[in-house]
Write an enzyme that holds these catalytic residues in place. Structure first.
Site, PDB file in Angstrom:
ATOM      1  N   LYS A  86       0.849  -1.204   0.000  1.00  0.00           N
ATOM      2  CA  LYS A  86       0.000   0.000   0.000  1.00  0.00           C
ATOM      3  C   LYS A  86       0.882   1.251   0.000  1.00  0.00           C
ATOM      4  O   LYS A  86       2.092   1.164   0.259  1.00  0.00           O
ATOM      5  CB  LYS A  86      -0.903  -0.019   1.241  1.00  0.00           C
ATOM      6  CG  LYS A  86      -0.149   0.054   2.577  1.00  0.00           C
ATOM      7  CD  LYS A  86      -1.076  -0.223   3.756  1.00  0.00           C
ATOM      8  CE  LYS A  86      -0.332  -0.099   5.081  1.00  0.00           C
ATOM      9  NZ  LYS A  86      -1.170  -0.579   6.211  1.00  0.00           N
ATOM     10  N   ARG A 144     -10.990   0.476  14.134  1.00  0.00           N
ATOM     11  CA  ARG A 144     -10.950   1.296  12.916  1.00  0.00           C
ATOM     12  C   ARG A 144     -11.956   0.638  11.963  1.00  0.00           C
ATOM     13  O   ARG A 144     -13.114   0.518  12.322  1.00  0.00           O
ATOM     14  CB  ARG A 144      -9.540   1.334  12.317  1.00  0.00           C
ATOM     15  CG  ARG A 144      -8.497   1.958  13.237  1.00  0.00           C
ATOM     16  CD  ARG A 144      -7.189   2.287  12.516  1.00  0.00           C
ATOM     17  NE  ARG A 144      -6.774   1.256  11.571  1.00  0.00           N
ATOM     18  CZ  ARG A 144      -5.548   1.141  11.081  1.00  0.00           C
ATOM     19  NH1 ARG A 144      -4.595   2.003  11.451  1.00  0.00           N
ATOM     20  NH2 ARG A 144      -5.228   0.200  10.224  1.00  0.00           N
ATOM     21  N   HIS A 180      -6.936  -6.999  12.082  1.00  0.00           N
ATOM     22  CA  HIS A 180      -5.667  -6.266  12.216  1.00  0.00           C
ATOM     23  C   HIS A 180      -5.421  -5.978  13.692  1.00  0.00           C
ATOM     24  O   HIS A 180      -6.348  -5.628  14.417  1.00  0.00           O
ATOM     25  CB  HIS A 180      -5.779  -4.972  11.399  1.00  0.00           C
ATOM     26  CG  HIS A 180      -4.484  -4.283  11.109  1.00  0.00           C
ATOM     27  ND1 HIS A 180      -3.304  -4.945  10.830  1.00  0.00           N
ATOM     28  CD2 HIS A 180      -4.185  -2.961  11.030  1.00  0.00           C
ATOM     29  CE1 HIS A 180      -2.340  -4.060  10.601  1.00  0.00           C
ATOM     30  NE2 HIS A 180      -2.848  -2.853  10.714  1.00  0.00           N
ATOM     31  N   ARG A 210       0.757 -10.804   6.943  1.00  0.00           N
ATOM     32  CA  ARG A 210       0.649  -9.626   6.064  1.00  0.00           C
ATOM     33  C   ARG A 210       1.703  -8.579   6.419  1.00  0.00           C
ATOM     34  O   ARG A 210       1.369  -7.498   6.897  1.00  0.00           O
ATOM     35  CB  ARG A 210      -0.743  -8.977   6.201  1.00  0.00           C
ATOM     36  CG  ARG A 210      -1.922  -9.841   5.838  1.00  0.00           C
ATOM     37  CD  ARG A 210      -3.194  -8.986   5.815  1.00  0.00           C
ATOM     38  NE  ARG A 210      -3.335  -8.163   7.003  1.00  0.00           N
ATOM     39  CZ  ARG A 210      -4.003  -8.496   8.102  1.00  0.00           C
ATOM     40  NH1 ARG A 210      -4.610  -9.661   8.165  1.00  0.00           N
ATOM     41  NH2 ARG A 210      -4.063  -7.672   9.124  1.00  0.00           N
ATOM     42  N   TYR A 224      19.173  30.158   7.420  1.00  0.00           N
ATOM     43  CA  TYR A 224      18.187  31.081   8.014  1.00  0.00           C
ATOM     44  C   TYR A 224      18.328  31.168   9.529  1.00  0.00           C
ATOM     45  O   TYR A 224      18.470  30.158  10.217  1.00  0.00           O
ATOM     46  CB  TYR A 224      16.763  30.605   7.713  1.00  0.00           C
ATOM     47  CG  TYR A 224      16.358  30.710   6.269  1.00  0.00           C
ATOM     48  CD1 TYR A 224      16.539  31.881   5.548  1.00  0.00           C
ATOM     49  CD2 TYR A 224      15.756  29.635   5.627  1.00  0.00           C
ATOM     50  CE1 TYR A 224      16.139  31.974   4.214  1.00  0.00           C
ATOM     51  CE2 TYR A 224      15.356  29.711   4.311  1.00  0.00           C
ATOM     52  CZ  TYR A 224      15.547  30.879   3.606  1.00  0.00           C
ATOM     53  OH  TYR A 224      15.154  30.967   2.300  1.00  0.00           O
ATOM     54  N   ASP A 269      14.513  23.608   0.389  1.00  0.00           N
ATOM     55  CA  ASP A 269      15.171  22.945  -0.735  1.00  0.00           C
ATOM     56  C   ASP A 269      16.585  22.467  -0.442  1.00  0.00           C
ATOM     57  O   ASP A 269      17.195  21.850  -1.305  1.00  0.00           O
ATOM     58  CB  ASP A 269      15.285  23.921  -1.922  1.00  0.00           C
ATOM     59  CG  ASP A 269      14.027  24.719  -2.109  1.00  0.00           C
ATOM     60  OD1 ASP A 269      12.973  24.084  -2.248  1.00  0.00           O
ATOM     61  OD2 ASP A 269      14.083  25.962  -2.085  1.00  0.00           O
TER      62      ASP A 269
HETATM   63  C1  LIG Z   1      -0.573  -1.696   6.765  1.00  0.00           C
HETATM   64  C2  LIG Z   1      -1.207  -2.990   7.088  1.00  0.00           C
HETATM   65  C3  LIG Z   1      -0.434  -4.147   7.277  1.00  0.00           C
HETATM   66  C4  LIG Z   1       1.078  -4.120   7.315  1.00  0.00           C
HETATM   67  O1  LIG Z   1       1.499  -3.543   8.533  1.00  0.00           O
HETATM   68  P1  LIG Z   1       3.064  -3.485   8.920  1.00  0.00           P
HETATM   69  O2  LIG Z   1       3.048  -3.011  10.323  1.00  0.00           O
HETATM   70  O3  LIG Z   1       3.694  -2.508   7.997  1.00  0.00           O
HETATM   71  O4  LIG Z   1       3.593  -4.849   8.752  1.00  0.00           O
HETATM   72  C5  LIG Z   1      -1.088  -5.352   7.445  1.00  0.00           C
HETATM   73  N1  LIG Z   1      -2.441  -5.401   7.465  1.00  0.00           N
HETATM   74  C6  LIG Z   1      -3.215  -4.310   7.329  1.00  0.00           C
HETATM   75  C7  LIG Z   1      -4.690  -4.452   7.372  1.00  0.00           C
HETATM   76  C8  LIG Z   1      -2.630  -3.066   7.151  1.00  0.00           C
HETATM   77  O5  LIG Z   1      -3.396  -1.976   7.031  1.00  0.00           O
END
Ligand SMILES: *Cc1c(COP(=O)(O)O)cnc(C)c1O
Length: 384
Positions: A44, A142, A174, A230, A273, A322
């Site tokens: 993502k 969430r 998650h 994941r 600056y 920059d």
């Molecule tokens: C972003 C995400 C992950 C990966 O999380 P990490 O902490 O980067 O490994 C896995 N599952 C879901 C649903 C996520 O949103």
């Protein structure tokens, strides 16, 4: 014209260089930890700013089985790039157009009845069966189907399966505190996850697979691996729990630039600056053409060093939009205009994204998502 200087910019001014061999190495570490579970590479946010399609190809070649993204458009972009592996996307408004995802055979996570109806409508429009996974809320609060809406979602899912509008693939959730592996919330979420799975079975719904673990859980809680893990951040070589271990991961991103100017600064002169730094001796400085517009946070002013001329050189004065200035001292190393400077990369010689995160009181995820705008991206490794 004969004899004129041909100005040829062989290297970009500021770039991220992504090492696809490091991605492959990290995938192998993750597959080892995963045991019998498959690995879904989470790409993502444009692969955590490393380039989703390039990272996806490298990860799949190294043994990842599936891909995970947030939105329909991220998923469809991977298909357009020619990637045929299973892709799941999990965060879309329920009025999103799911038809391109259904047409491209992208697996859609649904978090509510409204979501499920929207996906089914897209399936009817495209004349194809949509692949659906249930994202369930086990305590992160969430997205994800909440417990009270779950029976309704399951009933409707059963009807839609019977109509062949949808195919049911997975149940997933998650974790909120995976970066604290021993926190009881992880066990609480596991128990709730098992209840969600059992309730689906009571409704006659058997998922093909179930999954819960992000990087932190994949590396520290093998008991939570279920059928698939994941990982996101670990894929990119950054530890999700740096205080525990780096797990032998290799950071894939190097943020680098070329020196645009080397000049002498006399004792007593102020630099950048606000003149927040005054030279206490005659010195030489190098100008680095990267600033906060490029993802170098201004709050790091005077706190970072940049690797140039074979050593770390301290940043002096304020980081600007920059550019920033580093101190070369007597410049015994002979740093010159055009030389390569590394802002962060694979330590310990060069500074790391993890060091920036610690200085800023944030996480390494946010640092690698920083480089943007003028920063170009290039790749090494991966059979190039
Ligand atoms: C972003 C995400 C992950 C990966 O999380 P990490 O902490 O980067 O490994 C896995 N599952 C879901 C649903 C996520 O949103």
């Amino acid at each position: 014209m004969a004899g004129s200087v041909i100005v040829n910019n062989p290297e970009p001014q500021v770039e991220t260089l992504v090492n696809l061999d490091a991605i492959a190495h990290n995938v192998r570490i993750l597959t080892e930890h995963a045991g019998d579970a498959a690995v879904m590479a989470v790409v993502k946010a444009d692969g955590y700013n490393h380039g989703a399609a390039e990272v996806a190809r490298a990860a799949l070649a190294a043994g990842a089985r599936e891909l995970g993204v947030t939105t329909v458009s991220e998923a469809v972009a991977l298909r357009t790039a020619g990637i045929t592996a299973p892709i799941l996307c999990w965060l879309n408004t329920s009025d999103a157009d799911f038809a391109p995802a259904v047409a491209a055979d992208v697996e859609l996570a649904v978090s509510s009845l409204a979501h499920l109806e929207a996906v089914a409508a897209a399936a009817r429009r495209t004349g194809r069966t949509a692949t659906v996974s249930l994202k369930v809320d086990t305590g992160l609060n969430r997205n994800g189907v909440p417990q009270d809406e779950y029976p309704q979602v399951l009933q409707r899912l059963n009807q839609l399966i019977a109509e062949e509008a949808v195919r049911f693939r997975a149940i997933f959730s998650h974790l909120a505190l995976a970066d604290e592996p021993q926190h009881p919330a992880n066990d609480m979420q596991r128990d709730r996850f098992l209840e969600f799975i059992a309730t689906a079975k009571e409704h006659g719904l058997q998922p093909e697979l179930v999954h819960l673990a992000n990087s932190a859980a994949a590396l520290t809680r093998p008991d939570l691996a279920f059928d698939m893990v994941r990982p996101g951040i670990a894929l990119y070589g950054l530890s999700p729990v740096p205080e525990i271990s780096d797990f032998g991961l290799r950071p894939a991103m190097t943020f680098r630039s070329r020196v645009v100017l080397v000049k002498d600064v006399a004792a007593g002169e102020g630099v950048s600056y606000g003149h927040t730094w005054i030279a206490d001796r005659d010195t030489t400085v190098a100008l680095i053409p990267a600033g906060y517009a490029d993802g170098v946070p201004r709050n790091l002013s005077g706190r970072i060093s940049v690797w140039v001329g074979g050593a770390r050189r301290p940043n002096r004065g304020r980081i600007c939009m920059d550019q920033l200035v580093v101190d070369l001292g007597d410049n015994a190393a002979g740093v010159r205009e055009g030389d390569l400077a590394v802002l962060f990369g694979e330590g310990p010689e060069v500074p790391t994204a993890q060091e920036w995160a610690e200085l800023l009181g944030t996480i390494n995820y946010e640092i690698v998502c920083g480089p943007r705008g003028r920063v170009t991206r290039d790749y090494i490794g991966g059979g190039r």
